[in-house]
Design a protein around this motif. Structure first.
Motif, mmCIF file in Angstrom:
data_model
loop_
_atom_site.group_PDB
_atom_site.id
_atom_site.type_symbol
_atom_site.label_atom_id
_atom_site.label_comp_id
_atom_site.label_asym_id
_atom_site.label_seq_id
_atom_site.Cartn_x
_atom_site.Cartn_y
_atom_site.Cartn_z
ATOM 1 N N ARG A 116 6.554 10.498 -2.383
ATOM 2 C CA ARG A 116 7.370 10.602 -1.222
ATOM 3 C C ARG A 116 8.213 9.274 -1.027
ATOM 4 N NH1 ARG A 116 8.296 15.533 1.218
ATOM 5 N NH2 ARG A 116 6.708 17.089 0.730
ATOM 6 N N TYR A 117 7.018 8.109 -1.020
ATOM 7 C CA TYR A 117 7.714 6.932 -0.945
ATOM 8 C C TYR A 117 8.220 6.405 -2.184
ATOM 9 C CZ TYR A 117 5.801 5.448 3.623
ATOM 10 O OH TYR A 117 5.574 5.286 4.920
ATOM 11 N N LEU A 118 7.801 6.859 -3.227
ATOM 12 C CA LEU A 118 8.456 6.418 -4.524
ATOM 13 C C LEU A 118 9.766 6.845 -4.637
ATOM 14 C CD1 LEU A 118 5.314 6.336 -7.033
ATOM 15 C CD2 LEU A 118 6.475 4.380 -6.102
ATOM 16 N N ALA A 119 9.954 8.279 -4.270
ATOM 17 C CA ALA A 119 11.158 8.841 -4.266
ATOM 18 C C ALA A 119 12.295 7.978 -3.552
ATOM 19 C CB ALA A 119 11.393 10.143 -3.934
ATOM 20 N N PHE A 140 1.413 1.561 -6.202
ATOM 21 C CA PHE A 140 1.001 1.871 -7.447
ATOM 22 C C PHE A 140 -0.358 1.410 -7.447
ATOM 23 C CE2 PHE A 140 5.114 2.164 -8.856
ATOM 24 C CZ PHE A 140 5.201 3.026 -9.564
ATOM 25 N N GLY A 141 -1.222 1.229 -6.307
ATOM 26 C CA GLY A 141 -2.591 0.665 -6.122
ATOM 27 C C GLY A 141 -3.551 1.803 -6.360
ATOM 28 N N ALA A 142 -4.897 1.568 -6.683
ATOM 29 C CA ALA A 142 -5.559 2.844 -7.159
ATOM 30 C C ALA A 142 -6.013 3.819 -5.833
ATOM 31 C CB ALA A 142 -6.864 2.107 -7.476
ATOM 32 N N GLU A 143 -5.758 3.178 -4.706
ATOM 33 C CA GLU A 143 -5.908 3.987 -3.457
ATOM 34 C C GLU A 143 -5.086 5.264 -3.418
ATOM 35 O OE1 GLU A 143 -3.730 0.434 -2.108
ATOM 36 O OE2 GLU A 143 -5.266 0.990 -3.199
ATOM 37 N N TYR A 144 -4.037 5.107 -4.038
ATOM 38 C CA TYR A 144 -2.858 6.247 -3.967
ATOM 39 C C TYR A 144 -3.017 7.248 -5.135
ATOM 40 C CZ TYR A 144 -0.826 4.357 0.334
ATOM 41 O OH TYR A 144 -0.379 3.994 1.557
ATOM 42 N N HIS A 145 -4.048 7.002 -5.725
ATOM 43 C CA HIS A 145 -4.181 7.958 -7.061
ATOM 44 C C HIS A 145 -5.117 8.870 -6.708
ATOM 45 C CE1 HIS A 145 -1.874 5.811 -10.084
ATOM 46 N NE2 HIS A 145 -2.194 4.620 -9.491
ATOM 47 N N ARG A 159 -1.360 11.744 -3.276
ATOM 48 C CA ARG A 159 -0.465 11.700 -4.301
ATOM 49 C C ARG A 159 0.931 12.026 -3.841
ATOM 50 N NH1 ARG A 159 -2.471 15.282 -8.355
ATOM 51 N NH2 ARG A 159 -1.168 14.521 -9.977
ATOM 52 N N ASP A 160 0.872 13.039 -3.073
ATOM 53 C CA ASP A 160 2.101 13.691 -2.611
ATOM 54 C C ASP A 160 2.888 12.467 -1.501
ATOM 55 O OD1 ASP A 160 4.219 16.004 -2.168
ATOM 56 O OD2 ASP A 160 3.509 15.470 0.082
ATOM 57 N N LYS A 161 2.076 11.994 -0.815
ATOM 58 C CA LYS A 161 2.601 10.948 0.037
ATOM 59 C C LYS A 161 3.084 9.570 -0.957
ATOM 60 C CE LYS A 161 1.513 8.119 4.063
ATOM 61 N NZ LYS A 161 0.292 7.817 5.009
ATOM 62 N N ALA A 212 -2.931 2.131 6.374
ATOM 63 C CA ALA A 212 -2.284 2.973 5.826
ATOM 64 C C ALA A 212 -0.683 3.185 6.177
ATOM 65 C CB ALA A 212 -2.785 4.544 6.378
ATOM 66 N N THR A 213 0.043 3.644 5.177
ATOM 67 C CA THR A 213 1.486 4.102 5.401
ATOM 68 C C THR A 213 1.801 5.019 6.348
ATOM 69 O OG1 THR A 213 1.844 5.189 3.313
ATOM 70 C CG2 THR A 213 2.117 2.779 3.318
ATOM 71 N N ARG A 214 2.963 4.799 6.816
ATOM 72 C CA ARG A 214 3.400 5.991 7.863
ATOM 73 C C ARG A 214 3.897 7.196 7.320
ATOM 74 N NH1 ARG A 214 8.145 3.638 11.556
ATOM 75 N NH2 ARG A 214 7.828 5.715 12.441
ATOM 76 N N ASP A 215 3.760 8.493 7.985
ATOM 77 C CA ASP A 215 4.118 9.578 7.431
ATOM 78 C C ASP A 215 5.571 9.613 7.341
ATOM 79 O OD1 ASP A 215 4.475 12.351 6.569
ATOM 80 O OD2 ASP A 215 3.091 13.404 8.235
ATOM 81 N N LEU A 216 6.127 9.936 6.339
ATOM 82 C CA LEU A 216 7.750 9.907 6.352
ATOM 83 C C LEU A 216 8.293 11.171 6.916
ATOM 84 C CD1 LEU A 216 8.430 8.786 2.548
ATOM 85 C CD2 LEU A 216 8.726 7.581 4.446
ATOM 86 N N SER A 217 7.546 12.052 7.136
ATOM 87 C CA SER A 217 7.936 13.303 7.613
ATOM 88 C C SER A 217 8.144 13.022 9.420
ATOM 89 C CB SER A 217 7.245 14.561 7.581
ATOM 90 O OG SER A 217 6.004 14.165 8.266
ATOM 91 N N THR A 218 7.567 12.020 9.826
ATOM 92 C CA THR A 218 7.817 11.815 11.416
ATOM 93 C C THR A 218 8.672 10.757 11.552
ATOM 94 O OG1 THR A 218 5.994 10.105 11.012
ATOM 95 C CG2 THR A 218 5.262 12.237 11.382
ATOM 96 N N MET A 219 9.475 10.236 10.567
ATOM 97 C CA MET A 219 10.385 9.097 10.642
ATOM 98 C C MET A 219 11.777 9.652 10.940
ATOM 99 S SD MET A 219 8.789 6.425 7.892
ATOM 100 C CE MET A 219 10.023 5.119 8.105
ATOM 101 N N THR A 220 12.668 8.826 11.623
ATOM 102 C CA THR A 220 13.927 9.458 11.863
ATOM 103 C C THR A 220 14.897 9.152 10.642
ATOM 104 O OG1 THR A 220 13.863 8.870 14.227
ATOM 105 C CG2 THR A 220 16.000 9.191 13.142
#
Length: 293
Positions: A73-76, A58-63, A68-70, A99-107
């Motif tokens: 996905r983390y919030l979901a 919910f930090g400003a950098e993720y607005h 926003r899409d990334k 930076a957080t990891r890309d969820l699509s690359t995770m198992t």
């Protein structure tokens, strides 16, 4: 106490005005869900661990537009974890400082089967039916027509949904106080299991409509609507039509209907004398008929 104090910071989750786009709507939904779910986590360790993730997402950098899409996905993912009352996977650790990891690359870790998915009561019942057992025909096609044209992509999902509903119905049906009601529920379950809907998606939808309605009634340990009668053997009409027909056969003011029986059973029994209950009803007044002078 520290966890409870920190959780008070959830009220700072921003409540943004909708801008009309899907990402903003999703963000508002996850924010509202997290405000309710985070304090309800059973484990104090999870309640403490979820806060750094909330503060980061919910930090400003993720607005900014590109993130926003990334962020959603983390919030979901974290919302689903909180619904399951357990933080797992990437949320078992604190969020990275960068930076957080890309969820699509995770198992993706597949969850074990739920108890209802392993229950074989009704599948064994159906497989045990004799080969010459007569199925109830399709309500949407004639006998010489093929039901295969009405197959849907959700056919398999409809079957899974049906098994889940039967699993939910069984314990409530066993607790119903009225033996006659238990017998009728069992008859309806057997009828729904023998519907000729192995190919017709529309028939599967009708079957699930009845199963949903039956579950709603047995959850209250009662039967109503079309389930007050034994199921038909040759044809299953649509649920709205069946409900209308049942309302005519079993009006609420009839002393023989299930609703009246349930009402009377819940009333206290007087030690002496008797109570008299009167049901008053009538047709709607016709405003075109003049009143007597």
């Amino acid at each position: 106490m520290a966890a409870a104090k920190n959780l008070s910071g959830l009220s700072s989750i921003p409540k943004l005005k909708a801008k009309g786009d899907a990402l903003t709507t999703e963000f508002q939904y996850y924010g509202a869900a997290i405000r309710n779910l985070a304090p309800a986590l059973t484990s104090s360790k999870d309640r403490t661990r979820v806060l750094p993730w909330i503060n980061k997402l919910f930090g400003a950098e993720y607005h900014v537009e590109v993130l926003r899409d990334k962020r959603n996905r983390y919030l979901a993912a974290i919302t689903v974890n909180m619904i399951n009352d357990e933080l797992s996977g990437i949320f078992e650790n604190d969020p990275p400082s960068g930076a957080t990891r890309d969820l699509s690359t995770m198992t993706v870790v597949n969850a074990p089967c739920a108890e209802w998915e392993q229950d074989t009561t009704w599948s064994e019942y159906i497989s045990a039916l004799p080969e010459n057992y007569e199925e109830m025909p399709c309500s949407f096609h004639k006998q010489d027509e093929s039901c295969e044209k009405d197959q849907f992509e959700m056919n398999h999902q409809l079957d899974i949904e049906f098994w889940f509903l039967l699993y939910q119905i069984r314990p409530y049906a066993a607790m119903m106080p009225c033996p006659d009601a238990r017998t009728k529920v069992a008859s309806w379950i057997q009828t729904l299991c023998r519907l000729g809907c192995t190919k017709c998606g529309r028939m599967k939808g009708l079957r699930n409509d009845y199963a949903y309605a039956l579950y709603g009634y047995v959850h209250d340990l009662r039967i109503a609507g079309p389930f007050q009668d034994y199921p038909p053997w040759n044809y299953l009409r649509s649920l709205p039509d069946a409900a209308k027909a049942a309302a005519k056969r079993h009006p609420l003011t009839s002393p023989c209907c299930e609703e009246a029986e349930s009402f009377m059973s819940a009333q206290p029994t007087p030690e002496e004398g008797a109570f008299c209950y009167i049901a008053v009803t009538g047709e709607f007044a016709n405003s075109n008929i003049p009143l007597p002078v």
